[in-house]
Design a protein around this motif. Structure first.
Motif, PDB file in Angstrom:
ATOM      1  N   LYS A 142     -25.938   7.285 -18.829  1.00 56.17           N
ATOM      2  CA  LYS A 142     -26.060   7.489 -20.271  1.00 56.17           C
ATOM      3  C   LYS A 142     -25.487   8.847 -20.658  1.00 56.17           C
ATOM      4  O   LYS A 142     -25.653   9.837 -19.942  1.00 56.17           O
ATOM      5  N   ILE A 143     -24.837   8.897 -21.804  1.00 57.08           N
ATOM      6  CA  ILE A 143     -24.106  10.091 -22.217  1.00 57.08           C
ATOM      7  C   ILE A 143     -25.019  11.302 -22.390  1.00 57.08           C
ATOM      8  O   ILE A 143     -24.592  12.435 -22.196  1.00 57.08           O
ATOM      9  N   GLU A 144     -26.280  11.084 -22.725  1.00 60.74           N
ATOM     10  CA  GLU A 144     -27.187  12.208 -22.962  1.00 60.74           C
ATOM     11  C   GLU A 144     -27.420  13.036 -21.699  1.00 60.74           C
ATOM     12  O   GLU A 144     -27.778  14.219 -21.775  1.00 60.74           O
ATOM     13  N   SER A 145     -27.176  12.436 -20.519  1.00 66.24           N
ATOM     14  CA  SER A 145     -27.349  13.170 -19.270  1.00 66.24           C
ATOM     15  C   SER A 145     -26.208  14.160 -19.036  1.00 66.24           C
ATOM     16  O   SER A 145     -26.307  15.042 -18.172  1.00 66.24           O
ATOM     17  N   PHE A 146     -25.139  14.032 -19.803  1.00 67.23           N
ATOM     18  CA  PHE A 146     -23.952  14.869 -19.631  1.00 67.23           C
ATOM     19  C   PHE A 146     -23.648  15.702 -20.869  1.00 67.23           C
ATOM     20  O   PHE A 146     -23.194  16.841 -20.773  1.00 67.23           O
ATOM     21  N   SER A 147     -23.901  15.149 -22.031  1.00 70.82           N
ATOM     22  CA  SER A 147     -23.429  15.722 -23.283  1.00 70.82           C
ATOM     23  C   SER A 147     -24.105  17.034 -23.659  1.00 70.82           C
ATOM     24  O   SER A 147     -25.310  17.209 -23.487  1.00 70.82           O
ATOM     25  N   GLN A 148     -23.305  17.946 -24.210  1.00 74.66           N
ATOM     26  CA  GLN A 148     -23.804  19.186 -24.787  1.00 74.66           C
ATOM     27  C   GLN A 148     -23.944  19.091 -26.307  1.00 74.66           C
ATOM     28  O   GLN A 148     -24.382  20.040 -26.947  1.00 74.66           O
ATOM     29  N   ILE A 149     -23.580  17.940 -26.856  1.00 74.95           N
ATOM     30  CA  ILE A 149     -23.582  17.799 -28.313  1.00 74.95           C
ATOM     31  C   ILE A 149     -24.516  16.701 -28.799  1.00 74.95           C
ATOM     32  O   ILE A 149     -24.694  16.532 -30.004  1.00 74.95           O
ATOM     33  N   SER A 150     -25.119  15.963 -27.874  1.00 76.90           N
ATOM     34  CA  SER A 150     -25.986  14.863 -28.287  1.00 76.90           C
ATOM     35  C   SER A 150     -27.155  14.705 -27.324  1.00 76.90           C
ATOM     36  O   SER A 150     -26.963  14.732 -26.097  1.00 76.90           O
ATOM     37  N   ASP A 151     -28.348  14.531 -27.872  1.00 72.15           N
ATOM     38  CA  ASP A 151     -29.526  14.259 -27.042  1.00 72.15           C
ATOM     39  C   ASP A 151     -29.935  12.798 -27.116  1.00 72.15           C
ATOM     40  O   ASP A 151     -31.040  12.425 -26.732  1.00 72.15           O
ATOM     41  N   THR A 152     -29.021  11.960 -27.622  1.00 69.88           N
ATOM     42  CA  THR A 152     -29.254  10.525 -27.677  1.00 69.88           C
ATOM     43  C   THR A 152     -28.063   9.789 -27.088  1.00 69.88           C
ATOM     44  O   THR A 152     -26.947  10.320 -27.054  1.00 69.88           O
ATOM     45  N   SER A 153     -28.302   8.570 -26.619  1.00 76.02           N
ATOM     46  CA  SER A 153     -27.212   7.727 -26.105  1.00 76.02           C
ATOM     47  C   SER A 153     -27.023   6.490 -26.959  1.00 76.02           C
ATOM     48  O   SER A 153     -26.320   5.555 -26.553  1.00 76.02           O
ATOM     49  N   HIS A 154     -27.628   6.473 -28.132  1.00 76.50           N
ATOM     50  CA  HIS A 154     -27.465   5.342 -29.033  1.00 76.50           C
ATOM     51  C   HIS A 154     -26.175   5.523 -29.842  1.00 76.50           C
ATOM     52  O   HIS A 154     -26.051   6.487 -30.613  1.00 76.50           O
ATOM     53  N   PRO A 155     -25.202   4.625 -29.683  1.00 79.31           N
ATOM     54  CA  PRO A 155     -23.884   4.800 -30.300  1.00 79.31           C
ATOM     55  C   PRO A 155     -23.917   5.020 -31.807  1.00 79.31           C
ATOM     56  O   PRO A 155     -23.219   5.902 -32.323  1.00 79.31           O
ATOM     57  N   LEU A 156     -24.717   4.231 -32.512  1.00 78.10           N
ATOM     58  CA  LEU A 156     -24.746   4.353 -33.969  1.00 78.10           C
ATOM     59  C   LEU A 156     -25.291   5.716 -34.387  1.00 78.10           C
ATOM     60  O   LEU A 156     -24.765   6.336 -35.321  1.00 78.10           O
ATOM     61  N   GLU A 157     -26.314   6.197 -33.707  1.00 78.48           N
ATOM     62  CA  GLU A 157     -26.872   7.515 -34.034  1.00 78.48           C
ATOM     63  C   GLU A 157     -25.836   8.606 -33.824  1.00 78.48           C
ATOM     64  O   GLU A 157     -25.721   9.539 -34.628  1.00 78.48           O
ATOM     65  N   ILE A 158     -25.078   8.503 -32.748  1.00 81.26           N
ATOM     66  CA  ILE A 158     -24.048   9.508 -32.455  1.00 81.26           C
ATOM     67  C   ILE A 158     -22.971   9.495 -33.530  1.00 81.26           C
ATOM     68  O   ILE A 158     -22.534  10.548 -34.007  1.00 81.26           O
TER      69      ILE A 158
END
Length: 242
Positions: free
Chosen positions: A28-44
């Motif tokens: 999930k992207i949240e494990s890597f991302s510095q700009i998002s704490d969610t992995s829900h596509p619509l929220e991002i």
């Protein structure tokens, strides 16, 4: 005008961090991302507000299955941004189905035969883009009629009424290792269509270099999520950064 498209790799209705096309290892992207704490596509998408997004439905691409949650999310994203969709299209029926979900359809050499591509272009002129899919120096394809050389594929596509061509090097995706400048320059010179690049984008210097050699756009995920490229580049023209 140079365009940067936010890449959304969706698996089981979560955004994942794609690396080297090794889909079984995606997290999930949240494990890597510095700009998002969610992995829900619509929220991002709602948080970032990009002008254009490139969606890869990994359930379709990897498992050849339709995930209805993905489909619902893709419909909703289309209301938030101009959407390019790679849905692992294999047949003209897939083309018709996917055309309802996105503004533009991506037909990749990894999934689509030449006959289906030509039928799609005939049915949806100006809405079809072609992805030349490559991994570890080898063209990924399901049709023997498609050449093994990306330059020969470009020549084959020059006569078709497609929107643009994406050169996607899966072995560079998520690695921030840069791109093959010599090859990409040749693709630009050979093509009668706009060329977009996916895989290996490191930072704004890479974006400037691509612009200078005539590439018209880039697909970006890792460089955005690690902060190497500012999110504002998704909303403004490249001139702001050169």
């Amino acid at each position: 005008m140079f365009r940067v498209l936010l890449v959304l790799d969706i698996l089981n209705n979560y955004l994942v961090h794609a690396v080297k096309g090794e889909r079984e290892k995606y997290n999930k992207i949240e494990s890597f991302s510095q700009i998002s704490d969610t992995s829900h596509p619509l929220e991002i998408v709602e948080n970032i507000k990009p002008k254009e997004v490139y969606i890869a439905d990994l359930n379709r691409l990897h498992f050849s299955k339709t995930n209805e949650e993905n489909v619902d999310t893709i419909y909703q994203i289309r209301n938030k941004a101009k959407t390019y969709l790679d849905w692992g299209i294999e047949s003209i029926n897939d083309v018709h189905y996917a055309s309802k979900m996105a503004d533009h359809l991506i037909l990749g050499t990894e999934s689509t035969k030449l006959e289906t591509l030509k039928a799609a272009v005939s049915s949806y002129p100006g809405r079809v883009s072609v992805s030349i899919d490559q991994k570890n120096g080898k063209i990924l394809k399901v049709d023997e009629c498609i050449p093994d050389d990306p330059l020969k594929i470009i020549k084959l596509l020059n006569g078709l009424n497609i929107k643009d061509i994406i050169y996607l090097d899966l072995s560079r995706v998520g690695t921030s290792k840069g791109f093959d400048e010599k090859l990409v320059s040749k693709l630009v010179l050979e093509s009668k269509h706009d060329i977009l690049l996916g895989g290996g984008i490191r930072d704004c210097e890479d974006i400037k270099l691509l612009n200078n050699i005539g590439v018209k756009g880039a697909l970006a995920a890792t460089a955005l999520h690690n902060g190497s490229i500012p999110l504002s580049i998704l909303k403004y023209d490249l001139d702001t950064y050169v």
